[in-house]
Write an enzyme that holds these catalytic residues in place. Structure first.
Site, PDB file in Angstrom:
ATOM      1  N   LYS A 279       0.800  -1.220   0.000  1.00 33.25           N
ATOM      2  CA  LYS A 279       0.000   0.000   0.000  1.00 33.25           C
ATOM      3  C   LYS A 279       0.837   1.276   0.000  1.00 33.25           C
ATOM      4  O   LYS A 279       0.468   2.274  -0.634  1.00 33.25           O
ATOM      5  CB  LYS A 279      -0.962  -0.007   1.192  1.00 33.25           C
ATOM      6  CG  LYS A 279      -1.997  -1.108   1.124  1.00 33.25           C
ATOM      7  CD  LYS A 279      -2.963  -1.049   2.281  1.00 33.25           C
ATOM      8  CE  LYS A 279      -3.983  -2.198   2.200  1.00 33.25           C
ATOM      9  NZ  LYS A 279      -5.006  -2.114   3.257  1.00 33.25           N
TER      10      LYS A 279
ATOM     11  N   ARG B 254       6.259  -3.585  16.180  1.00 32.70           N
ATOM     12  CA  ARG B 254       7.550  -4.214  16.475  1.00 32.70           C
ATOM     13  C   ARG B 254       8.707  -3.319  16.040  1.00 32.70           C
ATOM     14  O   ARG B 254       9.709  -3.224  16.733  1.00 32.70           O
ATOM     15  CB  ARG B 254       7.654  -5.571  15.777  1.00 32.70           C
ATOM     16  CG  ARG B 254       6.787  -6.650  16.412  1.00 32.70           C
ATOM     17  CD  ARG B 254       6.976  -7.982  15.727  1.00 32.70           C
ATOM     18  NE  ARG B 254       6.617  -7.908  14.303  1.00 32.70           N
ATOM     19  CZ  ARG B 254       6.816  -8.887  13.429  1.00 32.70           C
ATOM     20  NH1 ARG B 254       7.378 -10.009  13.809  1.00 32.70           N
ATOM     21  NH2 ARG B 254       6.454  -8.751  12.174  1.00 32.70           N
TER      22      ARG B 254
ATOM     23  N   GLY C   1     -12.987  -7.991  10.166  1.00 35.03           N
ATOM     24  CA  GLY C   1     -12.883  -6.986   9.113  1.00 35.03           C
ATOM     25  C   GLY C   1     -13.765  -7.204   7.909  1.00 35.03           C
ATOM     26  O   GLY C   1     -13.588  -6.510   6.898  1.00 35.03           O
TER      27      GLY C   1
END
Length: 504
Positions: A299, A386, A478
């Site tokens: 993206k 992370r 989702g």
């Protein structure tokens, strides 16, 4: 040829097993391929009877191990099996195999002459199970040495670039008397878009036998015809798709192809797997793809390669939708934010996030759209990731806090746990017990008051959702986000509202 023929590849151990599977899928297919190399030894002796049992045109194939099959008993024995399977009295000609598959180097004159005499077509095939095959047009020409031969090339691409080259080569071919197949995960577009490759046959496998040919990545005939409307695809069909990696599961093709069908649009939407977005972008140019959904992990890279960018996508810093404009340039959009906003409001009761502390798990392209929406809905958030510098970069854009995604941040997570939004790919295609590999918050103990939103929708209940639900939390996946953002994508692709008037 109206459309390429759909062939069902049968890999049962017995003819009866193959016939039972064939009966299930018969309404979706045009021809059947009997893979004799999968049959038990005693069943091979009965091969000649198979076409009569099916009432369908059949392909006889005895594939060697080197070509991806299971036959390893030598060429002399294979020739004898072919001869037995093809032998018949002249009056039984219509009950024989319609096609026989001989590899490029398997040239037995007696078998070839018999096939020619009785009107059988020889599929003259070459397979490379490990590497791409180059010089497609030259190879096709060299394969066809008799008038009744259909040259077939099947290879294993190393990347989507190899599939792109196949489409470029096919565009220059003068006719449809050939079969072109790119195998594996990268090759799915070649199976769905075989009409664009001018192929005369595309191969499928039944779900019950798919594991026998797993490396090939066959689609099932029902999915090919019902999800992708294969029989309606022609040279004028507009092509759209979804790109990402590994793109193991996506419901987007079903959504968009259903939309094309109900709006009577001659278009198809296909998976375009690519490790690098640049490869998907190049493929789109070569295969004349007019628009793509963009998912993990492309993206942010997609945004950089657009000629134009919608202001919302620019602000978010990621795009999940790209559209080729009439002038040939590409424009990037982000429909994730709108889709997430509509979906989140279902979870929180159509309210704002004012006075809510929100934990956003992850800092990738999806997290960017979600952070944008959380800010728009007046939420106060902390980004957990992370890679800490990516969390900081995203957090600072909206004045949010940030922390590492680890046990060290447990206190911060407890402060921002009114709504927890999971945006990573951990848990995708996973079910069952929570582990460090499938649950990004494996170290966090839910108290039952949190609202958990996991943007994953396959499976419908991920390990983290199961764990949160067991603790008494309200959880949401989702799927509705997928639908809402997909509706917006459809409008960008076609200019039409996905939902027809009166559907609600």
């Amino acid at each position: 040829m109206e459309h390429p023929l759909i062939c069902l590849t049968l890999t049962g151990k017995t003819l009866q097993e193959d016939l039972e599977i064939l009966d299930k899928y018969k309404s979706y297919i045009d021809i059947a391929e009997l893979r004799v190399d999968f049959l038990q030894e005693e069943e091979r002796l009965l091969t000649r009877r198979f076409p009569l049992m099916t009432n369908l045109p059949c392909i006889l194939t005895i594939r060697r191990k080197i070509d991806g099959g299971r036959f390893d008993e030598g060429e002399a024995n294979r020739a004898i099996l072919f001869a037995r399977a093809l032998a018949f009295a002249k009056e039984e000609q219509t009950k024989n195999f319609a096609y026989v598959d001989f590899e490029e180097d398997f040239r037995v004159s007696s078998l070839q002459e018999a096939a020619l005499a009785y009107g059988q077509k020889i599929i003259r095939s070459v397979h490379d199970m490990e590497n791409p095959i180059l010089n497609i047009r030259n190879r096709l020409s060299s394969l066809q040495t008799m008038s009744n031969e259909i040259p077939k090339i099947a290879f294993m691409p190393h990347s989507l670039d190899d599939v792109r080259v196949l489409f470029e080569e096919a565009e220059k071919l003068p006719d449809t008397n050939h079969i072109l197949v790119a195998m594996g995960k990268f090759g799915i577009p070649s199976r769905i878009l075989s009409a664009k490759l001018k192929s005369c046959i595309t191969y499928t496998s039944p779900a019950e036998m798919n594991e026998n040919l797993a490396k090939l990545e066959h689609l099932t005939p029902d999915i090919l015809t019902q999800t992708y409307h294969f029989n309606d695809i022609n040279t004028n069909t507009k092509v759209y798709g979804i790109t990402g990696w590994p793109l193991e599961a996506t419901s987007s093709p079903e959504l968009h192809n259903k939309g094309f069908e109900k709006h009577h649009i001659n278009a198809v939407y296909v998976p375009i797997r690519a490790k690098e977005f640049s490869q998907a972008f190049s493929f789109a140019s070569s295969a004349n793809v007019l628009g793509m959904s963009v998912t993990v992990p492309h993206k942010e890279e997609a945004l950089k390669m657009m000629d134009e960018v919608d202001p919302t996508a620019q602000k978010i810093g990621a795009c999940n939708t790209i559209v080729r404009l009439d002038n040939g340039k590409w424009k990037g959009y982000n429909t994730d934010a709108l889709g997430f906003e509509q979906s989140l409001k279902e979870l929180i009761g159509n309210k704002s996030l004012l006075h809510k502390k929100v934990a956003i798990i992850g800092a990738g392209g999806a997290a960017r759209a979600i952070a944008y929406t959380v800010k728009k809905l007046k939420g106060n958030a902390c980004i957990f990731n992370r890679t800490i510098h990516k969390a900081r970069q995203l957090a600072e854009q909206y004045g949010f806090k940030y922390a590492s995604l680890s046990r060290d941040a447990i206190d911060m997570l407890k402060k921002y746990n009114d709504v927890i939004i999971q945006t990573t790919s951990k848990g995708m295609n996973c079910s069952g017990t929570s582990t460090e590999e499938n649950d990004p918050l494996y170290f966090y103990e839910f108290n039952g008051k949190e609202l958990l939103y996991d943007i994953i929708y396959v499976p419908s209940v991920t390990p983290i959702m199961q764990r949160a639900s067991s603790a008494g939390c309200k959880v949401y996946n989702g799927y509705s986000m997928l639908m809402y953002q997909g509706y917006e994508q459809f409008k960008l692709f076609t200019g039409k509202d996905y939902v027809l008037s009166g559907e609600y």
